[in-house]
Write an enzyme that holds these catalytic residues in place. Sequence first.
Site, short mmCIF file in Angstrom:
data_model
loop_
_atom_site.label_atom_id
_atom_site.label_comp_id
_atom_site.label_asym_id
_atom_site.label_seq_id
_atom_site.Cartn_x
_atom_site.Cartn_y
_atom_site.Cartn_z
N SER A 142 -3.57 32.24 24.79
CA SER A 142 -5.18 31.63 24.09
C SER A 142 -4.35 31.13 22.90
CB SER A 142 -5.36 33.53 23.54
OG SER A 142 -6.07 33.34 22.82
N GLN A 164 -4.97 27.75 25.66
CA GLN A 164 -6.58 27.89 26.17
C GLN A 164 -7.14 27.40 24.16
OE1 GLN A 164 -7.91 30.82 24.54
NE2 GLN A 164 -10.05 29.60 24.25
N ARG A 201 -20.05 43.10 21.00
CA ARG A 201 -19.14 44.57 21.61
C ARG A 201 -19.25 45.41 20.94
NH1 ARG A 201 -14.73 39.90 21.93
NH2 ARG A 201 -15.84 37.92 23.84
N HIS A 343 -15.69 36.28 31.03
CA HIS A 343 -15.49 36.49 29.31
C HIS A 343 -15.15 37.43 30.31
CE1 HIS A 343 -13.36 34.29 26.28
NE2 HIS A 343 -13.40 35.91 25.47
N ARG A 346 -17.41 40.12 28.32
CA ARG A 346 -17.47 40.52 26.92
C ARG A 346 -18.88 39.79 26.34
NH1 ARG A 346 -12.80 42.25 25.28
NH2 ARG A 346 -12.27 41.42 23.37
N SER A 375 -12.10 37.67 35.73
CA SER A 375 -13.14 39.08 36.27
C SER A 375 -13.95 39.78 37.10
CB SER A 375 -14.50 38.25 35.44
OG SER A 375 -14.71 36.78 34.57
N GLY A 376 -13.00 40.61 36.74
CA GLY A 376 -13.19 42.16 37.48
C GLY A 376 -11.73 42.00 38.37
N ARG A 398 -6.97 41.81 31.64
CA ARG A 398 -6.55 42.63 30.97
C ARG A 398 -5.67 43.85 31.51
NH1 ARG A 398 -12.85 42.82 30.81
NH2 ARG A 398 -13.55 43.69 28.96
#
Length: 446
Positions: A142, A164, A201, A343, A346, A375-376, A398
Amino acid sequence: MGPVAPVAPDDPAAARGVSRRTQSEIYRAGISGTRPRVPVDAVDLERAAEKALSAEAFAYIAGGAGAERTMRANTAAFDRWQVWPRPLRDVSARDLSIDLLGRRRPTPLLLAPLGVMEMAHGEADLAVARAAASLGIPYTLSNQASFPMEQVAAATSTASRLFQLYWSASDELNASLLRRAEASGCDAIVVTLDTHLLGWRTRDLDLAYLPFTRGLGIAQYTSDPVFQQLVRERVRTAPDAAAPAAPAVRLTPKTVAAGVKIARKGAAVTGSRSVRDNLRSPLPRAAVETFLDVFSTPALTWEDLARAREWTTLPIILKGIVHPDDAIRALDVGMDGIWISNHGGRQIDQSVPTLAVLPTIADRVAGRVPIVFDSGVRQGSDAFIALALGATAVAIGRPYAYGLGIAGEEGVREVLRNLLAELDITLGLAGHATFAEVGRDALRAA
Ligand code: FNR
């Protein structure tokens, strides 16, 4: 449980037999009464991370935008598909490898870029990079990482890494970051498009906590010569700009602690290791303020992307694509890949869940460039579904941060190994030996 045996990085055969090895290790350890320290179940994994992390760290990692409806929709979208098994096919020699960006990769997984991993563990990106390398999984480092990219490269020199970029308001800084990514051996650049404004957030707002304002997650910047020059100029031309603008910060023990932390992080810009020097210097505070100014630009448009070509010869992937027309536009402007992502929910509350748009985007792209999906994704079976619907590779977010928070490098490795094991088992039980055979007919709409 004992350490997971490392495998040769980037060996296409590296992942073979991963499910049998993993099951065997876990069940054998169970005979002597040892259960996995890092829970296998995705919900338990998140709960264990919540216990291991500070309230602020868990909120930052687990939280999403608004009422977190996108986050829930991302995972719920997988419930709309079922794996349709076909027995009595020889699946004894399964191969998880795929082609991505001109190289054969041992698995179809990637690690998504996650910023500020120092909130989860002191070794942050170094631990994540080592764990990824041991399983032959490319790591997307990142722009908001906790260690400079050169240090991560040194920790895993032969492993595959991507860098990234958050497109900064300073083009000189963008060019410098991409130069460093290329020089430190990255395979590709991932430009994230969905964070030109910071999402709303809720959990972070309620805790009044944003890591960057405390000097966390800005190591790529403070180690950058162009950024350092911007900081020095700021202090020279407007000394007061080093301090935060109104409203004034109230002096409390917490303010002092935050000040000391920023001073420590400031070593990269002052060149001094002395906390006292760094506390006296205006540079560390100015570095945070400069970062907050240049972090992103909401003015970015498609026309600007051409400049990235001047800054690097590496392939460029656009992350944050969720509309089929944008996927096609990415092809039209000559991008080398697209990364379907919201994202992790988020950025926008009640946004489009990525799995819902994957099939249409895959149809329109028709194999012309690789599609990374995220995502997910919480389990190996989720990754199988995304691959069957047209993803070339699936990025994990995550879950690896949770593993990091629970057990550092070893925790990341266990999370990834479990995902790979379940993916391998799902592939075989569905009746396939490679992902080249897995298309939409491997699924049934629920
Ligand atoms: C992210 N994500 C992200 N993306 C990016 O391009 N640059 C970044 O620095 C970060 N940082 C970051 C931090 C944390 C704590 C999270 C959870 C996410 C988004 C990330 O790359 C990916 O798109 C999502 O994590 C995917 O969603 P799930 O699967 O994690 O829910």
